[in-house]
Write a protein that holds these residues in place. Structure first.
Motif, PDB file in Angstrom:
ATOM      1  N   GLY A   1       0.819  -1.195   0.000  1.00 12.56           N
ATOM      2  CA  GLY A   1       0.000   0.000   0.000  1.00 12.56           C
ATOM      3  C   GLY A   1       0.854   1.246   0.000  1.00 12.56           C
ATOM      4  N   GLN A   2       0.208   2.373  -0.233  1.00 13.23           N
ATOM      5  CA  GLN A   2       0.916   3.651  -0.283  1.00 13.23           C
ATOM      6  C   GLN A   2       1.468   4.055   1.073  1.00 13.23           C
ATOM      7  OE1 GLN A   2      -1.640   6.556  -2.015  1.00 13.23           O
ATOM      8  NE2 GLN A   2      -1.616   5.613  -4.032  1.00 13.23           N
ATOM      9  N   GLY A   3       0.924   3.511   2.143  1.00  5.86           N
ATOM     10  CA  GLY A   3       1.413   3.835   3.476  1.00  5.86           C
ATOM     11  C   GLY A   3       2.847   3.408   3.706  1.00  5.86           C
ATOM     12  N   TYR A   4       3.341   2.494   2.911  1.00  6.78           N
ATOM     13  CA  TYR A   4       4.703   1.995   3.092  1.00  6.78           C
ATOM     14  C   TYR A   4       5.728   2.753   2.255  1.00  6.78           C
ATOM     15  CZ  TYR A   4       2.585  -1.898   5.525  1.00  6.78           C
ATOM     16  OH  TYR A   4       1.896  -2.654   6.419  1.00  6.78           O
ATOM     17  N   ARG A   5       5.308   3.732   1.492  1.00 11.28           N
ATOM     18  CA  ARG A   5       6.220   4.435   0.593  1.00 11.28           C
ATOM     19  C   ARG A   5       7.385   5.093   1.335  1.00 11.28           C
ATOM     20  NH1 ARG A   5       3.067   8.177  -2.833  1.00 11.28           N
ATOM     21  NH2 ARG A   5       2.375   6.213  -3.710  1.00 11.28           N
ATOM     22  N   ALA A   6       7.112   5.848   2.376  1.00 14.30           N
ATOM     23  CA  ALA A   6       8.181   6.524   3.113  1.00 14.30           C
ATOM     24  C   ALA A   6       9.114   5.517   3.772  1.00 14.30           C
ATOM     25  CB  ALA A   6       7.595   7.465   4.163  1.00 14.30           C
ATOM     26  N   PHE A   7       8.550   4.447   4.295  1.00 13.01           N
ATOM     27  CA  PHE A   7       9.367   3.410   4.926  1.00 13.01           C
ATOM     28  C   PHE A   7      10.285   2.756   3.903  1.00 13.01           C
ATOM     29  CE2 PHE A   7      10.241  -0.767   6.675  1.00 13.01           C
ATOM     30  CZ  PHE A   7      10.543  -0.473   7.989  1.00 13.01           C
ATOM     31  N   LEU A   8       9.739   2.404   2.749  1.00 16.75           N
ATOM     32  CA  LEU A   8      10.536   1.778   1.694  1.00 16.75           C
ATOM     33  C   LEU A   8      11.592   2.742   1.154  1.00 16.75           C
ATOM     34  CD1 LEU A   8      11.062  -0.634  -0.131  1.00 16.75           C
ATOM     35  CD2 LEU A   8       9.311   0.243  -1.676  1.00 16.75           C
ATOM     36  N   ASN A   9      11.221   4.004   0.972  1.00 12.78           N
ATOM     37  CA  ASN A   9      12.192   5.004   0.517  1.00 12.78           C
ATOM     38  C   ASN A   9      13.340   5.146   1.510  1.00 12.78           C
ATOM     39  OD1 ASN A   9      10.823   5.547  -1.845  1.00 12.78           O
ATOM     40  ND2 ASN A   9       9.773   7.342  -1.032  1.00 12.78           N
ATOM     41  N   THR A  10      13.032   5.069   2.790  1.00  9.55           N
ATOM     42  CA  THR A  10      14.068   5.134   3.817  1.00  9.55           C
ATOM     43  C   THR A  10      15.024   3.961   3.693  1.00  9.55           C
ATOM     44  OG1 THR A  10      12.604   6.324   5.314  1.00  9.55           O
ATOM     45  CG2 THR A  10      14.488   5.192   6.307  1.00  9.55           C
ATOM     46  N   ASP A  11      14.474   2.771   3.509  1.00 10.07           N
ATOM     47  CA  ASP A  11      15.321   1.587   3.331  1.00 10.07           C
ATOM     48  C   ASP A  11      16.233   1.730   2.119  1.00 10.07           C
ATOM     49  OD1 ASP A  11      14.106   0.473   5.530  1.00 10.07           O
ATOM     50  OD2 ASP A  11      12.771  -0.823   4.376  1.00 10.07           O
ATOM     51  N   ILE A  12      15.691   2.234   1.023  1.00 10.93           N
ATOM     52  CA  ILE A  12      16.485   2.415  -0.199  1.00 10.93           C
ATOM     53  C   ILE A  12      17.576   3.455   0.016  1.00 10.93           C
ATOM     54  CG2 ILE A  12      16.380   3.252  -2.579  1.00 10.93           C
ATOM     55  CD1 ILE A  12      13.586   1.882  -2.722  1.00 10.93           C
ATOM     56  N   LEU A  13      17.261   4.550   0.696  1.00  7.92           N
ATOM     57  CA  LEU A  13      18.274   5.574   0.958  1.00  7.92           C
ATOM     58  C   LEU A  13      19.402   5.059   1.842  1.00  7.92           C
ATOM     59  CD1 LEU A  13      16.047   8.732   1.460  1.00  7.92           C
ATOM     60  CD2 LEU A  13      17.649   8.295  -0.405  1.00  7.92           C
ATOM     61  N   ILE A  14      19.063   4.266   2.837  1.00  7.40           N
ATOM     62  CA  ILE A  14      20.093   3.678   3.706  1.00  7.40           C
ATOM     63  C   ILE A  14      20.993   2.749   2.897  1.00  7.40           C
ATOM     64  CG2 ILE A  14      20.470   2.115   5.655  1.00  7.40           C
ATOM     65  CD1 ILE A  14      17.860   3.339   6.852  1.00  7.40           C
ATOM     66  N   ALA A  15      20.394   1.931   2.041  1.00 10.36           N
ATOM     67  CA  ALA A  15      21.181   1.028   1.195  1.00 10.36           C
ATOM     68  C   ALA A  15      22.050   1.816   0.214  1.00 10.36           C
ATOM     69  CB  ALA A  15      20.256   0.080   0.430  1.00 10.36           C
ATOM     70  N   LEU A  16      21.517   2.883  -0.361  1.00 13.29           N
ATOM     71  CA  LEU A  16      22.286   3.713  -1.295  1.00 13.29           C
ATOM     72  C   LEU A  16      23.448   4.393  -0.588  1.00 13.29           C
ATOM     73  CD1 LEU A  16      22.607   4.888  -4.137  1.00 13.29           C
ATOM     74  CD2 LEU A  16      21.003   6.697  -3.469  1.00 13.29           C
ATOM     75  N   GLN A  17      23.194   4.890   0.623  1.00 14.59           N
ATOM     76  CA  GLN A  17      24.276   5.510   1.383  1.00 14.59           C
ATOM     77  C   GLN A  17      25.396   4.503   1.652  1.00 14.59           C
ATOM     78  OE1 GLN A  17      23.593   6.515   5.534  1.00 14.59           O
ATOM     79  NE2 GLN A  17      24.814   8.377   5.310  1.00 14.59           N
ATOM     80  N   GLU A  18      25.040   3.285   2.014  1.00 14.51           N
ATOM     81  CA  GLU A  18      26.045   2.249   2.278  1.00 14.51           C
ATOM     82  C   GLU A  18      26.790   1.871   0.995  1.00 14.51           C
ATOM     83  OE1 GLU A  18      28.492  -0.406   4.193  1.00 14.51           O
ATOM     84  OE2 GLU A  18      27.289   1.243   4.979  1.00 14.51           O
TER      85      GLU A  18
END
Length: 111
Positions: A1-18
């Motif tokens: 659902g759309q409610g998970y967008r910010a959570f998923l974006n956070t996970d992607i940003l953490i992975a990109l930073q690493e």
């Protein structure tokens, strides 16, 4: 659902930073995230993040701190203040109460 967008974006940003830390020519030393779990609370019950998702995100960030990286999270409430070890994190609570925590972003400004 759309409610998970910010959570998923956070996970992607953490992975990109690493990834950039390990392989990039230029490594961003700071990551700022605004309310990674807020939208999860605002959605209908079936779209809400489980307690484990919120706990897991903050636990991961607390356990994977690095001296060469800074993560700033702006969140309305911290999950499990009594169960997670925030002793190595700089936590600023904004309470709108001049006698407890910080009133707001700017020190001394109360309106």
């Amino acid at each position: 659902g759309q409610g998970y967008r910010a959570f998923l974006n956070t996970d992607i940003l953490i992975a990109l930073q690493e990834y950039l830390r390990q392989y990039g020519k230029h490594q961003p030393g700071i990551l700022a995230i605004d309310s990674p779990t807020l939208t999860l609370k605002e959605k209908p019950v079936e779209d809400e993040a489980s307690h484990g998702m919120k706990y897991g995100l903050f636990k991961y960030l607390l356990e994977h701190q690095r001296d060469d990286q800074q993560v700033i999270i702006i969140e309305n409430d911290l999950p499990d203040m009594d169960k997670l070890d925030y002793s190595k994190a700089n936590v600023q609570l904004f309470t709108k109460d001049p006698g407890e925590g910080r009133y707001g972003l700017l020190n001394g400004v109360t309106s």
